[in-house]
Design a protein around this motif. Structure first.
Motif, mmCIF file in Angstrom:
data_model
loop_
_atom_site.group_PDB
_atom_site.id
_atom_site.type_symbol
_atom_site.label_atom_id
_atom_site.label_comp_id
_atom_site.label_asym_id
_atom_site.label_seq_id
_atom_site.Cartn_x
_atom_site.Cartn_y
_atom_site.Cartn_z
ATOM 1 N N GLY A 16 4.842 1.849 5.033
ATOM 2 C CA GLY A 16 3.834 0.729 4.476
ATOM 3 C C GLY A 16 4.720 -0.365 3.650
ATOM 4 O O GLY A 16 5.550 -0.831 3.859
ATOM 5 N N LEU A 17 4.047 -0.538 2.429
ATOM 6 C CA LEU A 17 4.491 -1.545 1.420
ATOM 7 C C LEU A 17 5.838 -1.071 0.990
ATOM 8 O O LEU A 17 6.713 -2.154 0.651
ATOM 9 N N GLY A 18 6.042 -0.077 0.791
ATOM 10 C CA GLY A 18 7.311 0.424 0.195
ATOM 11 C C GLY A 18 8.625 0.094 1.200
ATOM 12 O O GLY A 18 9.799 -0.377 0.618
ATOM 13 N N ARG A 19 8.444 0.321 2.512
ATOM 14 C CA ARG A 19 9.351 0.187 3.491
ATOM 15 C C ARG A 19 9.533 -1.457 3.526
ATOM 16 O O ARG A 19 10.698 -1.932 3.489
ATOM 17 N N ALA A 20 8.413 -2.159 3.548
ATOM 18 C CA ALA A 20 8.498 -3.528 3.702
ATOM 19 C C ALA A 20 9.423 -4.391 2.438
ATOM 20 O O ALA A 20 10.158 -5.240 2.704
ATOM 21 N N GLN A 21 8.915 -3.527 1.553
ATOM 22 C CA GLN A 21 9.801 -4.223 0.196
ATOM 23 C C GLN A 21 11.178 -3.848 0.159
ATOM 24 O O GLN A 21 12.007 -4.686 -0.197
ATOM 25 N N SER A 182 2.442 -6.108 -12.868
ATOM 26 C CA SER A 182 1.505 -5.249 -11.948
ATOM 27 C C SER A 182 1.407 -6.172 -10.791
ATOM 28 O O SER A 182 0.831 -7.307 -10.778
ATOM 29 N N LEU A 183 1.669 -5.647 -9.506
ATOM 30 C CA LEU A 183 1.458 -6.432 -8.226
ATOM 31 C C LEU A 183 0.294 -5.902 -7.679
ATOM 32 O O LEU A 183 0.258 -4.678 -7.223
ATOM 33 N N CYS A 184 -0.825 -6.839 -7.421
ATOM 34 C CA CYS A 184 -2.181 -6.199 -6.822
ATOM 35 C C CYS A 184 -2.504 -6.928 -5.446
ATOM 36 O O CYS A 184 -3.065 -7.805 -5.380
ATOM 37 N N PRO A 185 -2.064 -5.945 -4.607
ATOM 38 C CA PRO A 185 -2.551 -6.459 -3.206
ATOM 39 C C PRO A 185 -3.912 -6.145 -3.024
ATOM 40 O O PRO A 185 -4.586 -5.306 -3.509
ATOM 41 N N GLU A 221 4.161 -9.860 3.668
ATOM 42 C CA GLU A 221 3.831 -10.966 2.682
ATOM 43 C C GLU A 221 3.741 -10.334 1.251
ATOM 44 O O GLU A 221 4.102 -11.263 0.194
ATOM 45 N N VAL A 222 3.402 -9.200 1.039
ATOM 46 C CA VAL A 222 3.534 -8.518 -0.110
ATOM 47 C C VAL A 222 4.999 -8.367 -0.586
ATOM 48 O O VAL A 222 5.316 -8.690 -1.759
ATOM 49 N N LYS A 243 -2.021 -11.136 -8.184
ATOM 50 C CA LYS A 243 -2.665 -10.548 -7.059
ATOM 51 C C LYS A 243 -2.232 -11.311 -5.769
ATOM 52 O O LYS A 243 -1.768 -12.558 -5.836
ATOM 53 N N ILE A 244 -2.309 -10.736 -4.684
ATOM 54 C CA ILE A 244 -2.213 -11.200 -3.350
ATOM 55 C C ILE A 244 -3.071 -10.633 -2.549
ATOM 56 O O ILE A 244 -3.325 -9.483 -1.975
#
Ligand SMILES: NC(=O)c1ccc[n+]([C@@H]2O[C@H](COP(=O)([O-])OP(=O)(O)OC[C@H]3O[C@@H](n4cnc5c(N)ncnc54)[C@H](O)[C@@H]3O)[C@@H](O)[C@H]2O)c1
Length: 251
Positions: A16-21, A182-185, A221-222, A243-244
Motif C-alpha cells: 500500500g502506502l508504505g510501498r508507494a512512498q 502528520s500526513l492524513c490521507p 498521490e499520497v 490532509k490529502i
C-alpha cells in the motif's frame, strides 16, 4: 531531486502506502530502509526499487517490539551511517467496529502497533537525529486523526493519538532541528480498505459516497505529497496535520 542522498526509513513498506512512498522516495534520490512484518511484500517492494536502480535495504521487524525496533535502527545506522527521515507508516485497522464490538485484545494490539510503534521507532532514532541537529518524521495518521466515522473506535483513537504525539514532538524538539508532520490521507486504494469497498461494506460505501471529488485516493498521490513534506522544501511545515482526501473531511 527532492530527497537526493537522504536516508529514509519507512515502516509498513511491504504494501500500500508504505510501498508507494518507498518507491517515490527512491525515485527522488533517497536510500530507503524498508520495514514490514510481511517478508514477502517487503521483498517485492525491494525488487521494484532495485528495478529503478534505487538503493534499498529490507528489515523484517515488528514495530511494536522495542528490541526489534532498536535492532532495526542499529542495522540502518551500520549500513548507511545516518537516518534523515522516518516515515511512521505501518498501522492496522479493526474493520469499522464500534466500541462495544472491539475486544480488549484487538484494542491492545491496534494501540501497540498504531501508537506505541510510532513512539518506539521515534525514540530509537531521536538521539541520533538530535546529535546531528536534524531529522524529519512523517507520521502517517489519517483524516480519522481529526474526524470520526472513517474507521473503527480503536483506529480513530489511535490516529488522533498520532496527530497529538506529532504536535508534541514538534513542540519539544523543533528548536533542535526536528520536524514532525502528520500526513492524513482520506480513503485510499490499498489492501487495508479495498476488501471493504470490493465487498460493498456499508461503512465503506457511505464513505466513498461522501467524498466530494467522487473517488478514492491513489497511493502514488499520497507518496508525492509525502516526498515533498519530507524534503527540505517543506522546512517550515512542523507539527501540523496535512490532509490529502479529495475533500472527504470538509463536511
Ligand atoms: N488506505 C487508506 O484508506 C488509508 C487512509 C488513511 C490512512 N491510512 C494509513 O496509511 C498507512 C498505510 O496503510 P495502507 O493503507 O497502506 O495499509 P496496508 O494494510 O496496505 O499496509 C500496512 C502495512 O503495515 C504492515 N504492518 C502491520 N503491522 C506491522 C507491524 N507491527 N510492524 C511492521 N509492519 C506492520 C503490514 O504488513 C502492511 O504491509 C497506515 O498508517 C494507515 O492507517 C490509510
Amino acid at each position: 531531486m527532492l530527497l537526493q542522498d537522504k536516508v529514509a526509513i519507512i515502516t509498513g513498506a511491504g504494501s500500500g502506502l508504505g510501498r508507494a512512498q518507498a518507491i517515490e522516495y527512491a525515485k527522488e534520490g533517497a536510500k530507503v530502509i524498508l520495514n514490514d512484518v510481511n517478508a514477502e511484500g517487503l521483498a517485492q517492494t525491494e525488487q521494484l526499487i532495485k528495478d529503478l536502480k534505487g538503493i534499498a535495504l529490507s528489515i523484517v521487524a515488528d514495530i511494536s517490539n522495542k528490541e526489534e525496533v532498536q535492532d532495526m535502527v542499529n542495522k540502518a545506522l551500520e549500513e548507511f551511517g545516518t537516518v534523515d527521515i522516518c516515515v511512521n507508516n505501518a498501522a492496522v485497522l479493526a474493520d469499522f467496529k464500534a466500541s462495544l464490538d472491539i475486544t480488549e485484545a484487538e484494542w491492545d494490539r491496534l494501540m501497540a502497533i498504531n501508537v506505541k510503534g510510532v513512539y518506539l521507532l521515534t525514540n530509537a532514532l531521536l538521539p541520533h537525529m538530535l546529535e546531528k541537529g536534524k531529522g524529519t518524521f512523517i507520521n502517517i495518521a489519517s483524516i480519522g486523526g481529526t474526524i470520526a466515522g472513517v474507521g473503527d473506535a480503536a483506529y480513530i483513537t489511535s490516529k488522533h493519538a498520532v496527530v497529538g504525539y506529532t504536535k508534541q514532538l514538534a513542540f519539544d524538539y523543533a528548536k533542535k532541528g526536528i520536524r514532525a508532520v502528520s500526513l492524513c490521507p482520506g480513503l485510499t486504494d490499498t489492501a487495508m480498505v479495498r476488501y471493504a469497498i470490493d465487498e460493498e461494506h456499508p461503512a465503506a460505501v457511505r464513505q466513498v459516497a461522501a467524498i466530494p471529488s467522487g473517488r478514492i485516493g491513489r497511493p502514488e498521490e499520497v507518496a508525492y505529497f509525502s516526498a515533498y513534506l519530507a524534503s527540505d522544501k517543506a522546512d517550515h511545515i512542523n507539527g501540523v496535520e496535512m490532509k490529502i482526501d479529495g475533500g472527504q473531511s470538509i463536511h
